[in-house]
Design an enzyme around this catalytic site. Structure first.
Site, mmCIF file in Angstrom:
data_model
loop_
_atom_site.group_PDB
_atom_site.id
_atom_site.type_symbol
_atom_site.label_atom_id
_atom_site.label_comp_id
_atom_site.label_asym_id
_atom_site.label_seq_id
_atom_site.Cartn_x
_atom_site.Cartn_y
_atom_site.Cartn_z
ATOM 1 N N ARG A 84 0.837 -1.203 0.000
ATOM 2 C CA ARG A 84 0.000 0.000 0.000
ATOM 3 C C ARG A 84 0.866 1.245 0.000
ATOM 4 O O ARG A 84 1.780 1.389 0.800
ATOM 5 C CB ARG A 84 -0.897 0.025 1.241
ATOM 6 C CG ARG A 84 -1.628 1.338 1.452
ATOM 7 C CD ARG A 84 -3.098 1.181 1.297
ATOM 8 N NE ARG A 84 -3.817 2.439 1.347
ATOM 9 C CZ ARG A 84 -4.828 2.692 2.164
ATOM 10 N NH1 ARG A 84 -5.213 1.775 3.017
ATOM 11 N NH2 ARG A 84 -5.468 3.841 2.119
ATOM 12 N N ARG A 93 -5.968 1.670 -4.119
ATOM 13 C CA ARG A 93 -5.116 1.033 -3.133
ATOM 14 C C ARG A 93 -5.090 -0.476 -3.335
ATOM 15 O O ARG A 93 -6.103 -1.082 -3.707
ATOM 16 C CB ARG A 93 -5.531 1.378 -1.698
ATOM 17 C CG ARG A 93 -6.892 0.917 -1.212
ATOM 18 C CD ARG A 93 -8.067 1.764 -1.665
ATOM 19 N NE ARG A 93 -7.988 3.180 -1.352
ATOM 20 C CZ ARG A 93 -8.479 3.712 -0.225
ATOM 21 N NH1 ARG A 93 -9.079 2.957 0.660
ATOM 22 N NH2 ARG A 93 -8.403 4.998 -0.031
ATOM 23 N N ASP A 96 -6.883 -2.086 1.718
ATOM 24 C CA ASP A 96 -7.298 -1.199 2.799
ATOM 25 C C ASP A 96 -7.917 -2.070 3.876
ATOM 26 O O ASP A 96 -8.777 -2.904 3.582
ATOM 27 C CB ASP A 96 -8.318 -0.186 2.246
ATOM 28 C CG ASP A 96 -8.834 0.789 3.287
ATOM 29 O OD1 ASP A 96 -8.039 1.210 4.172
ATOM 30 O OD2 ASP A 96 -10.020 1.149 3.214
ATOM 31 N N ASP A 98 -9.810 -1.778 7.450
ATOM 32 C CA ASP A 98 -10.430 -0.861 8.407
ATOM 33 C C ASP A 98 -11.109 -1.642 9.528
ATOM 34 O O ASP A 98 -11.941 -2.519 9.270
ATOM 35 C CB ASP A 98 -11.495 0.000 7.713
ATOM 36 C CG ASP A 98 -10.898 0.971 6.702
ATOM 37 O OD1 ASP A 98 -9.706 1.309 6.820
ATOM 38 O OD2 ASP A 98 -11.634 1.393 5.793
HETATM 39 C C1 X6L Z 1 -19.528 12.284 -0.250
HETATM 40 C C2 X6L Z 1 -18.244 12.544 0.172
HETATM 41 C C3 X6L Z 1 -19.931 10.983 -0.348
HETATM 42 C C4 X6L Z 1 -17.374 11.526 0.468
HETATM 43 C C5 X6L Z 1 -19.052 9.952 -0.052
HETATM 44 C C6 X6L Z 1 -17.280 7.825 0.828
HETATM 45 C C7 X6L Z 1 -15.481 9.347 0.872
HETATM 46 C C8 X6L Z 1 -16.396 6.802 1.080
HETATM 47 C C9 X6L Z 1 -14.599 8.328 1.137
HETATM 48 C C10 X6L Z 1 -17.768 10.223 0.376
HETATM 49 C C11 X6L Z 1 -16.837 9.120 0.700
HETATM 50 C C12 X6L Z 1 -15.051 7.056 1.243
HETATM 51 C C13 X6L Z 1 -13.568 2.386 -0.978
HETATM 52 C C14 X6L Z 1 -14.275 3.202 -1.869
HETATM 53 C C15 X6L Z 1 -12.895 4.397 -0.746
HETATM 54 C C16 X6L Z 1 -13.866 0.992 -0.951
HETATM 55 C C17 X6L Z 1 -15.504 1.425 -2.654
HETATM 56 C C18 X6L Z 1 -14.135 5.913 1.522
HETATM 57 C C19 X6L Z 1 -12.653 6.051 1.445
HETATM 58 N N1 X6L Z 1 -12.718 3.151 -0.282
HETATM 59 N N2 X6L Z 1 -15.235 2.732 -2.695
HETATM 60 N N3 X6L Z 1 -13.830 4.454 -1.698
HETATM 61 N N4 X6L Z 1 -14.842 0.571 -1.803
HETATM 62 N N5 X6L Z 1 -16.442 0.925 -3.449
HETATM 63 O O1 X6L Z 1 -13.292 0.193 -0.207
HETATM 64 O O2 X6L Z 1 -14.565 4.824 1.849
HETATM 65 S S1 X6L Z 1 -12.079 5.826 -0.211
HETATM 66 MG MG MG Z 2 -11.498 2.468 4.007
HETATM 67 MG MG MG Z 3 -8.330 2.643 5.862
#
Ligand code: X6L
Ligand code: MG
Ligand code: MG
Length: 175
Positions: A84, A93, A96, A98
C-alpha cells in the site's frame, strides 16, 4: 483470544482477489489473531473519488488477544507489507484494512474511532458486514437491521462477485 472484531477489506489495484486473500493470510498468520468468519466478496463502484477502478470489498470477523490499538498497528503494517502506498486521498489502493468494531466498545482516540464512524452510510461495508454479523440487532444502530439495510443508498453499486459458500454467481440470461 477473548476479543471479537470485524474488519473491512477493500482493494482496487493489482490482483484484487489475491490482495484480499493475502491480507487475510497475513492477519491470521499472527499468533494472536484467529479467523472466525468471512463474508462473500462484492464488486463495488468506487465512492468518494469516483475516477478509479471497481473495488472488491468484503468483511471478516476475527478473535484476537490484541488490544484495539495493537490491532490497528497490525492492520497498518499488513497494508504496508502488501504494497500500500498512500498517494491520492480516497484513491486506488492494493489493500485497505479498516477496523469496524472491537467487542462492543466505543473508542475515540486520536488514531482510532470504533465503531467506524462512516460505516453505516457505506453499502460496500454494510452489505458484507450484515451478511456475517449474526447479532439480532447491531448495537450501534438503534433500529432493526433490516430497516437500516433498506435505507442504504447506492446498494446497486454493490454486486456479488464470489459467494461465501463457493458457488458460482449465477446470472440469468435476460430475455
Ligand atoms: C460524499 C463525500 C460521499 C465523500 C461519499 C465515501 C469518501 C467513502 C470516502 C464520500 C466518501 C469514502 C472504498 C471506496 C474508498 C472501498 C468502494 C471511503 C474512502 N474506499 N469505494 N472508496 N470501496 N467501493 O473500499 O470509503 S475511499
Ligand atoms: Mg477504508
Ligand atoms: Mg483505511
Amino acid at each position: 483470544m477473548d476479543n471479537s472484531a470485524f474488519i473491512a477489506l477493500g482493494s482496487n489495484l493489482g490482483n484484487r482477489y489475491d490482495n484480499l486473500t493475502n491480507a487475510i493470510k497475513v492477519l491470521t498468520n499472527h499468533s494472536e489473531i484467529n479467523l472466525v468468519n468471512s463474508s462473500s466478496i462484492y464488486e463495488t463502484d468506487p465512492v468518494g473519488y469516483e475516477n478509479q477502478d471497481l473495488f472488491l470489498n468484503m468483511v471478516i470477523e476475527i478473535q484476537t488477544a490484541l488490544s484495539a490499538m495493537e490491532l490497528l498497528e497490525t492492520c497498518l503494517k499488513a497494508e504496508l507489507d502488501l504494497g500500500r502506498k498512500r498517494e491520492i486521498r480516497w484513491g486506488p489502493r492494493t489493500i485497505d484494512l479498516d477496523i469496524l468494531t472491537y467487542n462492543q466498545e466505543n473508542i475515540e482516540s486520536e488514531k482510532l474511532i470504533v465503531p467506524h464512524p462512516r460505516m453505516l452510510e457505506r453499502a460496500f461495508v454494510m452489505i458484507p458486514f450484515l451478511e456475517i454479523n449474526h447479532d439480532s440487532k447491531f448495537w450501534a444502530i438503534d433500529k432493526p437491521l433490516e430497516a437500516s439495510l433498506n435505507e442504504l443508498a447506492n446498494k446497486e453499486g454493490v454486486r456479488i462477485w464470489k459467494r461465501k459458500n463457493g458457488e458460482d454467481v449465477f446470472e440469468p440470461i435476460e430475455s
